[in-house]
Write a protein that holds these residues in place. Structure first.
Motif, PDB file in Angstrom:
ATOM      1  N   UNK A 181       0.822  -1.327  -0.041  1.00  0.00           N
ATOM      2  CA  UNK A 181      -0.088   0.031  -0.072  1.00  0.00           C
ATOM      3  C   UNK A 181       0.826   1.122   0.053  1.00  0.00           C
ATOM      4  N   UNK A 182       0.439   2.097  -1.027  1.00  0.00           N
ATOM      5  CA  UNK A 182       1.191   3.487  -0.989  1.00  0.00           C
ATOM      6  C   UNK A 182       0.112   4.507  -0.855  1.00  0.00           C
ATOM      7  N   UNK A 183       0.021   5.349  -0.021  1.00  0.00           N
ATOM      8  CA  UNK A 183      -0.951   6.489   0.275  1.00  0.00           C
ATOM      9  C   UNK A 183      -0.428   7.622   0.438  1.00  0.00           C
ATOM     10  N   UNK A 184      -0.675   8.682  -0.508  1.00  0.00           N
ATOM     11  CA  UNK A 184      -0.321  10.122  -0.209  1.00  0.00           C
ATOM     12  C   UNK A 184      -0.773  10.710   0.900  1.00  0.00           C
ATOM     13  N   UNK A 185      -0.385  11.876   1.307  1.00  0.00           N
ATOM     14  CA  UNK A 185      -1.134  12.804   2.006  1.00  0.00           C
ATOM     15  C   UNK A 185      -2.221  13.483   1.093  1.00  0.00           C
ATOM     16  N   UNK A 186      -2.671  14.651   1.453  1.00  0.00           N
ATOM     17  CA  UNK A 186      -3.636  15.151   0.797  1.00  0.00           C
ATOM     18  C   UNK A 186      -3.058  16.224  -0.430  1.00  0.00           C
ATOM     19  N   UNK A 222      -9.222  19.252  -2.222  1.00  0.00           N
ATOM     20  CA  UNK A 222      -7.683  18.266  -2.439  1.00  0.00           C
ATOM     21  C   UNK A 222      -8.143  16.764  -2.197  1.00  0.00           C
ATOM     22  N   UNK A 223      -7.287  15.913  -2.791  1.00  0.00           N
ATOM     23  CA  UNK A 223      -7.567  14.701  -2.843  1.00  0.00           C
ATOM     24  C   UNK A 223      -6.546  13.586  -2.114  1.00  0.00           C
ATOM     25  N   UNK A 224      -6.570  12.575  -1.603  1.00  0.00           N
ATOM     26  CA  UNK A 224      -5.765  11.471  -1.307  1.00  0.00           C
ATOM     27  C   UNK A 224      -5.635  10.166  -2.176  1.00  0.00           C
ATOM     28  N   UNK A 225      -4.782   9.996  -2.600  1.00  0.00           N
ATOM     29  CA  UNK A 225      -4.468   8.711  -3.532  1.00  0.00           C
ATOM     30  C   UNK A 225      -3.857   7.557  -2.946  1.00  0.00           C
ATOM     31  N   UNK A 226      -4.503   6.409  -3.158  1.00  0.00           N
ATOM     32  CA  UNK A 226      -3.875   5.265  -2.576  1.00  0.00           C
ATOM     33  C   UNK A 226      -3.627   4.170  -3.828  1.00  0.00           C
ATOM     34  N   UNK A 227      -2.430   3.635  -3.726  1.00  0.00           N
ATOM     35  CA  UNK A 227      -2.435   2.328  -4.496  1.00  0.00           C
ATOM     36  C   UNK A 227      -1.964   1.187  -3.710  1.00  0.00           C
ATOM     37  N   UNK A 228      -2.633   0.009  -4.359  1.00  0.00           N
ATOM     38  CA  UNK A 228      -2.643  -1.213  -3.398  1.00  0.00           C
ATOM     39  C   UNK A 228      -2.475  -2.235  -4.487  1.00  0.00           C
ATOM     40  N   UNK A 229      -1.494  -3.278  -3.959  1.00  0.00           N
ATOM     41  CA  UNK A 229      -1.596  -4.518  -4.577  1.00  0.00           C
ATOM     42  C   UNK A 229      -1.770  -5.748  -3.551  1.00  0.00           C
ATOM     43  N   UNK A 230      -2.220  -6.871  -4.066  1.00  0.00           N
ATOM     44  CA  UNK A 230      -2.452  -7.960  -3.360  1.00  0.00           C
ATOM     45  C   UNK A 230      -2.315  -9.234  -3.799  1.00  0.00           C
TER      46      UNK A 230
END
Length: 677
Positions: free
Chosen positions: A558-563, A648-656
């Motif tokens: 998981x990679x999640x940015x701030x706002x 503003x937006x928060x973007x999240x990248x996930x893999x499993x």
């Protein structure tokens, strides 16, 4: 439509910020990824089994290594009080003599690999696990010469016992040939007199052969000192008198002399010398009101006089080699550090009354007199950690140790020191701290390496048992690994290669989880492989092959940015609407990314996009001509619909999945700006 490209946060995880104030260099979530030298968020590798399952499937709690300068190294693992040697691919039980199942630790001194657990006497092997011997405070050894008797020891190689040795009353003679013990009662130039070693002796003096000590017997003299646990006029002493009710296998003294044996320093294996019967025995068990001995001393009765002795060899709570000497935190009294002789881990020869000549009284070096937790070396400094302080000494010889600094930050666990060369890092209640040398100076300074995740670590450290807090240096990746419970916090001090080719100092944090982080102990072996041990007798290697699962178990990333405002660096109150995202990543397998956007306007401002490497014509990043892998294609310039609304937006990248290699390096947001609302 406006666009804004965002590089992956080069400083990794940053949880000490409020969500609205996370700098672009940090991410709110950075799980099972690390910053590589090219500035990408790379998925960590996994673990694979290293050898067969250990017999009887014990809960392994530590690993060890015996290094032979000529032939490499041998791995050992331990758990449930037993030690196993790695005979690739199997593990062989080589020692099971410990009486408790506490964690076994080790250190190597020259060719001796020493094992200890804080309760039992330390043992060692110097023949790669074939034989194990108790590590004793050895004074003399040899063979008995012609004028020996049951009560006297002579040695043709020692012409003057008084001037040529430091053997004295109270030391112990061990006749290896007869498997019998005696206590020294007198020393002259020609001989050592002692309690009987014969078939007619009592206690430990009885010989297994049924004969008395004679010419040619092999012997050792083991250094012993007073065990001062008996109160005499409020002063601790080592003499006592048996009282009514005692028997051949029990020692009882009046309560005003010893109120509670369990609160004293006496331990199993200490010596009880009945001077009335001229016999000795060893302590077997300790209770509040009495001490049992084995074997019993026949004819022992109330009124007999006793002398209590202990080996000069400490029972280590923690041991560390510093420039040719072993520094032991004494398990009997952790405010004392007992130091061996130069280049000899069995030399603790001291005055018969006190160990002051080889003792560093760490309890007297701090305002709070805290017990020592662990010891480490940093350059020519000796560093001692207590629960409240880190104490630094400059010097490589006990006689020359001088105070170099006291830092009021305590060490939280015995496995919480780690030396990286430039720094000595340690885990304190305030996170991962370091001690380093000031530039152009011989003075030390302290700094906090964990500022970006300090608030997270503080809470976890204070709520996690100390045996679940460990710190390691993984040289192959330039990582400091802080294990707290079943999570890793990885401080990556690898330098970064900038776009223009320049090298920049790197320092980033990541969080790992999965089966990798659920192991009990870790260590880097002779070949720089990171070894893990844990439940069910399992031993694993991490990062040694291109495997992206933990022994077959999938772990998520998981990679999640701030706002993000798309108008950085300034803050903006203007409303935006996101339309697309274009990720830039490289993969070597059909990895599936789930990309989520959360806007801060309303519930409709959440959207998810799913993209697979196979969507772009197969596996991205690999091409083969003959046997040569070429390419490195990137999934960039591909816009995926991703809707969100807000300032503003928060973007999240996930893999499993278990795919890899997998590197996320940047992403571009597309959208519009609609003014202030």
């Amino acid at each position: 439509m406006i666009t804004r490209e965002y590089e992956v946060a080069q400083r990794g995880l940053g949880t000490s910020f409020t969500e609205s104030e996370v700098p672009l260099q940090y991410a709110l979530r950075f799980k099972n990824r690390f910053m590589n030298a090219a500035g990408g968020a790379e998925k960590r590798r996994g673990i694979i089994a290293s050898g067969d399952q250990v017999p009887t499937t014990p809960n392994l709690t530590n690993w060890h290594q015996w290094v032979n300068g000529e032939d490499g190294a041998t791995r050992y693992v331990s758990g449930s009080g037993r030690i196993y040697r790695f005979d690739d691919p199997s593990y062989t039980l080589v020692y099971s003599g410990f009486t408790v199942t506490d964690k076994i630790r080790s250190y190597q001194f020259d060719k001796k690999l020493v094992f200890y657990n804080g309760t039992d006497r330390p043992v060692y092997t110097e023949d790669d696990g074939v034989t194990f011997k108790e590590l004793v405070a050895l004074m003399e050894e040899g063979s008995v010469s012609t004028s020996a008797s049951a009560n006297a020891l002579t040695d043709a190689d020692i012409t003057d016992w008084v001037g040529g040795t430091v053997v004295t009353d109270g030391d112990i003679v061990f006749n290896l040939t007869r498997n019998a013990y005696a206590v020294v009662t007198g020393v002259t130039s020609a001989r050592v007199t002692h309690t009987p070693i014969s078939a007619a002796a009592l206690g430990l003096g009885v010989t297994s052969s049924g004969a008395e000590q004679t010419t040619g017997d092999l012997y050792r003299v083991i250094d012993h000192i007073e065990l001062n646990v008996v109160r005499t006029d409020t002063v601790p002493d080592n003499v006592a008198t048996l009282i009514t009710g005692s028997n051949s296998a029990k020692v009882v003294v009046s309560a005003d002399k010893v109120a509670d044996w369990t609160t004293t320093e006496i331990r199993a294996g200490d010596i009880i010398y009945n001077t009335t019967r001229a016999a000795i025995s060893k302590v077997a068990t300790v209770t509040s009101s009495s001490v049992t001995i084995s074997p019993g001393i026949a004819t022992q009765v109330a009124g007999d006089s006793l002398v209590l002795l202990k080996s000069a060899m400490p029972i280590p709570y923690f041991a560390h080699v510093h420039y040719g000497r072993v520094y032991n935190i004494d398990a009997r009294n952790r405010k004392n550090i007992l130091i061996s002789g130069a280049n000899d881990p069995q030399d603790y020869t001291v005055d018969s009354v006190t160990q002051s000549t080889v003792t560093l009284n760490i309890g007297g070096q701090q305002p709070t007199a805290e017990p020592a937790v662990a010891i480490a070396s940093f350059q020519t400094f000796l560093i001692v950690g207590t629960h409240k302080n880190i104490i630094a000494y400059r010097g490589t010889d006990p006689a020359d140790l001088t105070p170099a600094g006291l830092f009021p930050q305590g060490l939280v666990a015995p496995d919480a020191f780690v030396n990286t060369g430039n720094d000595l890092a340690f885990v304190a209640p305030d996170g991962l701290l370091s001690v380093s040398l000031l530039v152009n100076s011989n003075n030390l300074q302290r700094s906090n390496l964990s500022e970006p995740i300090r608030s997270t670590l503080r809470e976890l450290i204070t709520t996690t048992p100390e045996e679940q807090i460990q710190c390691y240096n993984y040289q192959r990746r330039s990582w400091l690994i802080l294990k707290i419970g079943s999570r890793w916090f990885v401080y990556n001090y690898t330098n970064l290669v900038l776009d223009d080719g320049r090298i920049a100092a790197g320092a980033s944090w990541s969080e790992f989880d999965g089966l990798l982080c659920q192991q009990n102990a870790y260590g880097v072996d002779f070949d720089y492989n990171l070894i893990t041990v844990g439940a069910n007798g399992r031993v694993y290697e991490f990062d040694t092959s291109a495997v992206y699962s933990d022994a077959g178990q999938v772990y998520s990333t998981e990679y999640q940015t701030g706002w993000l405002t798309m108008e950085e660096p300034k803050r903006s109150a203007r409303m935006k609407s996101g339309s697309y995202v274009s990720p830039t990543f490289e993969v070597g397998a059909p990895v599936v990314y789930t990309i989520e956007a959360v806007g801060n306007y309303d519930v409709e401002a959440i959207d998810t996009a799913v993209v697979s490497a196979e969507s772009f014509g197969g596996v991205i990043g690999t091409g083969v001509i003959g046997t040569t892998i070429i390419g490195g294609g990137r999934a960039s310039e591909v816009k995926l619909p991703l809707r969100w609304r807000g300032e503003q937006a928060r973007i999240t990248f996930r893999t499993n999945d278990s795919g890899g290699p997998d590197v996320l390096s940047s992403f571009t947001l597309y959208g519009g700006i609609h003014g202030v609302r």
